[in-house]
Design a protein around this motif. Structure first.
Motif, PDB file in Angstrom:
ATOM      1  N   VAL A 167       2.179  69.684  28.730  1.00  0.00           N
ATOM      2  CA  VAL A 167       3.608  69.381  28.644  1.00  0.00           C
ATOM      3  C   VAL A 167       4.370  70.659  28.314  1.00  0.00           C
ATOM      4  CG1 VAL A 167       5.389  68.092  27.410  1.00  0.00           C
ATOM      5  CG2 VAL A 167       3.190  67.003  27.929  1.00  0.00           C
ATOM      6  N   PRO A 168       5.370  71.016  29.103  1.00  0.00           N
ATOM      7  CA  PRO A 168       6.150  72.231  28.823  1.00  0.00           C
ATOM      8  C   PRO A 168       6.750  72.172  27.413  1.00  0.00           C
ATOM      9  CG  PRO A 168       6.636  71.422  31.024  1.00  0.00           C
ATOM     10  CD  PRO A 168       5.805  70.364  30.362  1.00  0.00           C
ATOM     11  N   PRO A 169       6.748  73.289  26.699  1.00  0.00           N
ATOM     12  CA  PRO A 169       7.237  73.308  25.314  1.00  0.00           C
ATOM     13  C   PRO A 169       8.605  72.677  25.113  1.00  0.00           C
ATOM     14  CG  PRO A 169       6.159  75.374  25.834  1.00  0.00           C
ATOM     15  CD  PRO A 169       6.227  74.607  27.121  1.00  0.00           C
ATOM     16  N   ARG A 170       9.520  72.852  26.046  1.00  0.00           N
ATOM     17  CA  ARG A 170      10.878  72.326  25.854  1.00  0.00           C
ATOM     18  C   ARG A 170      10.938  70.802  25.907  1.00  0.00           C
ATOM     19  NH1 ARG A 170      14.324  71.866  30.673  1.00  0.00           N
ATOM     20  NH2 ARG A 170      13.098  72.085  32.586  1.00  0.00           N
ATOM     21  N   PHE A 171       9.872  70.167  26.417  1.00  0.00           N
ATOM     22  CA  PHE A 171       9.833  68.711  26.475  1.00  0.00           C
ATOM     23  C   PHE A 171       8.910  68.099  25.426  1.00  0.00           C
ATOM     24  CE2 PHE A 171      10.663  69.718  31.091  1.00  0.00           C
ATOM     25  CZ  PHE A 171      11.985  69.287  31.095  1.00  0.00           C
ATOM     26  N   ARG A 172       8.159  68.924  24.711  1.00  0.00           N
ATOM     27  CA  ARG A 172       7.101  68.413  23.848  1.00  0.00           C
ATOM     28  C   ARG A 172       7.641  67.611  22.652  1.00  0.00           C
ATOM     29  NH1 ARG A 172       3.456  73.145  23.027  1.00  0.00           N
ATOM     30  NH2 ARG A 172       3.398  73.084  25.313  1.00  0.00           N
ATOM     31  N   ARG A 173       8.824  67.950  22.187  1.00  0.00           N
ATOM     32  CA  ARG A 173       9.398  67.260  21.029  1.00  0.00           C
ATOM     33  C   ARG A 173       9.565  65.772  21.290  1.00  0.00           C
ATOM     34  NH1 ARG A 173      11.208  64.400  17.791  1.00  0.00           N
ATOM     35  NH2 ARG A 173      12.788  64.728  16.195  1.00  0.00           N
ATOM     36  N   HIS A 174      10.001  65.405  22.505  1.00  0.00           N
ATOM     37  CA  HIS A 174      10.279  63.999  22.806  1.00  0.00           C
ATOM     38  C   HIS A 174       9.258  63.357  23.747  1.00  0.00           C
ATOM     39  CE1 HIS A 174      14.012  64.139  20.659  1.00  0.00           C
ATOM     40  NE2 HIS A 174      14.562  65.013  21.468  1.00  0.00           N
ATOM     41  N   ALA A 175       8.253  64.112  24.155  1.00  0.00           N
ATOM     42  CA  ALA A 175       7.287  63.586  25.128  1.00  0.00           C
ATOM     43  C   ALA A 175       6.624  62.306  24.639  1.00  0.00           C
ATOM     44  CB  ALA A 175       6.230  64.647  25.428  1.00  0.00           C
ATOM     45  N   HIS A 176       6.320  62.254  23.354  1.00  0.00           N
ATOM     46  CA  HIS A 176       5.678  61.082  22.766  1.00  0.00           C
ATOM     47  C   HIS A 176       6.450  59.801  23.081  1.00  0.00           C
ATOM     48  CE1 HIS A 176       4.062  58.450  19.630  1.00  0.00           C
ATOM     49  NE2 HIS A 176       5.288  58.300  19.178  1.00  0.00           N
ATOM     50  N   HIS A 177       7.741  59.804  22.817  1.00  0.00           N
ATOM     51  CA  HIS A 177       8.533  58.596  23.014  1.00  0.00           C
ATOM     52  C   HIS A 177       8.802  58.316  24.488  1.00  0.00           C
ATOM     53  CE1 HIS A 177       9.604  59.354  18.678  1.00  0.00           C
ATOM     54  NE2 HIS A 177       9.157  58.119  18.669  1.00  0.00           N
ATOM     55  N   TRP A 178       9.021  59.342  25.288  1.00  0.00           N
ATOM     56  CA  TRP A 178       9.215  59.109  26.725  1.00  0.00           C
ATOM     57  C   TRP A 178       8.004  58.418  27.342  1.00  0.00           C
ATOM     58  CZ3 TRP A 178      11.123  64.762  26.951  1.00  0.00           C
ATOM     59  CH2 TRP A 178      12.523  64.800  26.812  1.00  0.00           C
ATOM     60  N   LEU A 179       6.819  58.884  26.989  1.00  0.00           N
ATOM     61  CA  LEU A 179       5.602  58.327  27.571  1.00  0.00           C
ATOM     62  C   LEU A 179       5.329  56.916  27.075  1.00  0.00           C
ATOM     63  CD1 LEU A 179       3.324  61.492  27.479  1.00  0.00           C
ATOM     64  CD2 LEU A 179       4.422  60.471  29.479  1.00  0.00           C
ATOM     65  N   ILE A 180       5.580  56.650  25.795  1.00  0.00           N
ATOM     66  CA  ILE A 180       5.406  55.290  25.273  1.00  0.00           C
ATOM     67  C   ILE A 180       6.333  54.319  25.996  1.00  0.00           C
ATOM     68  CG2 ILE A 180       5.949  53.806  23.303  1.00  0.00           C
ATOM     69  CD1 ILE A 180       4.690  55.786  21.481  1.00  0.00           C
ATOM     70  N   LEU A 181       7.592  54.683  26.128  1.00  0.00           N
ATOM     71  CA  LEU A 181       8.554  53.787  26.767  1.00  0.00           C
ATOM     72  C   LEU A 181       8.222  53.579  28.239  1.00  0.00           C
ATOM     73  CD1 LEU A 181      11.804  55.148  25.078  1.00  0.00           C
ATOM     74  CD2 LEU A 181      10.620  53.000  24.593  1.00  0.00           C
ATOM     75  N   LEU A 182       7.769  54.622  28.916  1.00  0.00           N
ATOM     76  CA  LEU A 182       7.367  54.486  30.313  1.00  0.00           C
ATOM     77  C   LEU A 182       6.196  53.514  30.433  1.00  0.00           C
ATOM     78  CD1 LEU A 182       7.822  55.523  33.236  1.00  0.00           C
ATOM     79  CD2 LEU A 182       6.055  57.247  32.770  1.00  0.00           C
ATOM     80  N   GLY A 183       5.215  53.647  29.550  1.00  0.00           N
ATOM     81  CA  GLY A 183       4.059  52.768  29.579  1.00  0.00           C
ATOM     82  C   GLY A 183       4.375  51.352  29.150  1.00  0.00           C
ATOM     83  N   ARG A 184       5.283  51.197  28.222  1.00  0.00           N
ATOM     84  CA  ARG A 184       5.612  49.873  27.683  1.00  0.00           C
ATOM     85  C   ARG A 184       6.413  49.030  28.669  1.00  0.00           C
ATOM     86  NH1 ARG A 184       7.960  50.387  21.956  1.00  0.00           N
ATOM     87  NH2 ARG A 184       5.739  50.675  21.494  1.00  0.00           N
ATOM     88  N   TYR A 185       7.334  49.668  29.413  1.00  0.00           N
ATOM     89  CA  TYR A 185       8.253  48.899  30.239  1.00  0.00           C
ATOM     90  C   TYR A 185       8.100  49.091  31.750  1.00  0.00           C
ATOM     91  CZ  TYR A 185      10.532  48.117  25.783  1.00  0.00           C
ATOM     92  OH  TYR A 185      10.785  47.756  24.484  1.00  0.00           O
ATOM     93  N   THR A 186       7.433  50.152  32.178  1.00  0.00           N
ATOM     94  CA  THR A 186       7.329  50.405  33.616  1.00  0.00           C
ATOM     95  C   THR A 186       5.879  50.533  34.066  1.00  0.00           C
ATOM     96  OG1 THR A 186       9.456  51.575  33.534  1.00  0.00           O
ATOM     97  CG2 THR A 186       8.112  51.892  35.496  1.00  0.00           C
ATOM     98  N   CYS A 187       5.162  51.469  33.495  1.00  0.00           N
ATOM     99  CA  CYS A 187       3.769  51.706  33.889  1.00  0.00           C
ATOM    100  C   CYS A 187       2.855  50.811  33.044  1.00  0.00           C
ATOM    101  CB  CYS A 187       3.416  53.185  33.715  1.00  0.00           C
ATOM    102  SG  CYS A 187       1.867  53.670  34.508  1.00  0.00           S
ATOM    103  N   THR A 188       3.065  49.517  33.171  1.00  0.00           N
ATOM    104  CA  THR A 188       2.366  48.534  32.359  1.00  0.00           C
ATOM    105  C   THR A 188       0.905  48.388  32.791  1.00  0.00           C
ATOM    106  OG1 THR A 188       3.255  46.847  33.831  1.00  0.00           O
ATOM    107  CG2 THR A 188       4.433  47.235  31.776  1.00  0.00           C
TER     108      THR A 188
END
Length: 222
Positions: A167-188
């Motif tokens: 994950v590029p450093p500039r995205f690493r701060r929020h990557a955790h939440h982006w990926l959880i939300l993607l998995g929870r609501y879209t990539c189920t």
């Protein structure tokens, strides 16, 4: 995924939700830690329903100790493993009072020494409270990382290390939440919603690719 695909992947997620955060409800650092401990093998919805009454009577470590293990258990019965979680939360609160006066320190080793707190829970706290660019790999992130080809790995730790590296450093701060939300609501897990996924064209999931080819065969380009 290639580095270029990963860059585009997170650029799109960031554009859709620039400031993602946890869906757990909390008002203080202590309440976040308690909620994350309770969320193991439970949904955020069920945890929020339980903590609304729990935090009303025990908003901090001192009140949680006073409430007692049985008192805690009465509020969290709807959550799986509630007996062991009540025990962990009571002991965790007692240790916090004895060592930090109930405060939550920015210290991974200390957090992981607390009952019910493992690496994933510590990562959530370090990321959400203190802004550390760490990624707490839960079942959603594990699935998304492997399914898309973003950061494949056979274990949770392997996926965490792969994500940290890729994950590029500039995205690493929020990557955790982006990926959880993607998995929870879209990539189920069941019936992933590829048709509405904002990164579906970057995804390397073989099942999706196969269906995309079948669709092309049925509807060839002119």
């Amino acid at each position: 995924m290639t580095p270029q695909e990963i860059e585009a992947f997170f650029e799109r997620l960031a554009a859709l939700d620039p400031h993602p955060t946890t869906e757990l409800e909390y008002a203080t650092p202590f309440q976040l830690l308690a909620a994350v401990v309770l969320s193991a093998q439970a949904t955020d919805k069920s945890v929020n329903e339980a903590t609304r009454t729990l935090f009303a009577v025990a908003p901090d470590a001192r009140a949680m100790v006073a409430l007692g293990e049985e008192g805690i258990a009465r509020h969290i019965r709807r959550i799986g493993l509630y007996r062991s979680k009540a025990k962990h939360l009571h002991e965790l609160s007692r240790r916090l009072l004895e060592t930090t006066g109930g405060e939550i320190p920015d210290d991974r080793a200390f957090l992981e020494s607390l009952p019910g707190v493992g690496r994933k829970t510590a990562n959530v706290v370090l990321n959400t409270l203190f802004g550390h660019p760490v990624i707490a790999v839960d079942t959603h992130i594990f699935r998304v990382a492997n399914r898309t080809g973003l950061a494949p790995g056979k274990t949770v730790r392997a996926v965490e290390e792969a994500l940290t590296a890729r994950v590029p450093p500039r995205f690493r701060r929020h990557a955790h939440h982006w990926l959880i939300l993607l998995g929870r609501y879209t990539c189920t897990a069941r019936a992933p919603r590829c048709d509405v996924c904002p990164v579906q064209d970057l995804c390397h999931w073989p099942h999706k690719a196969r269906h995309r080819q079948e669709d092309a065969d049925v509807h060839p380009q002119p």
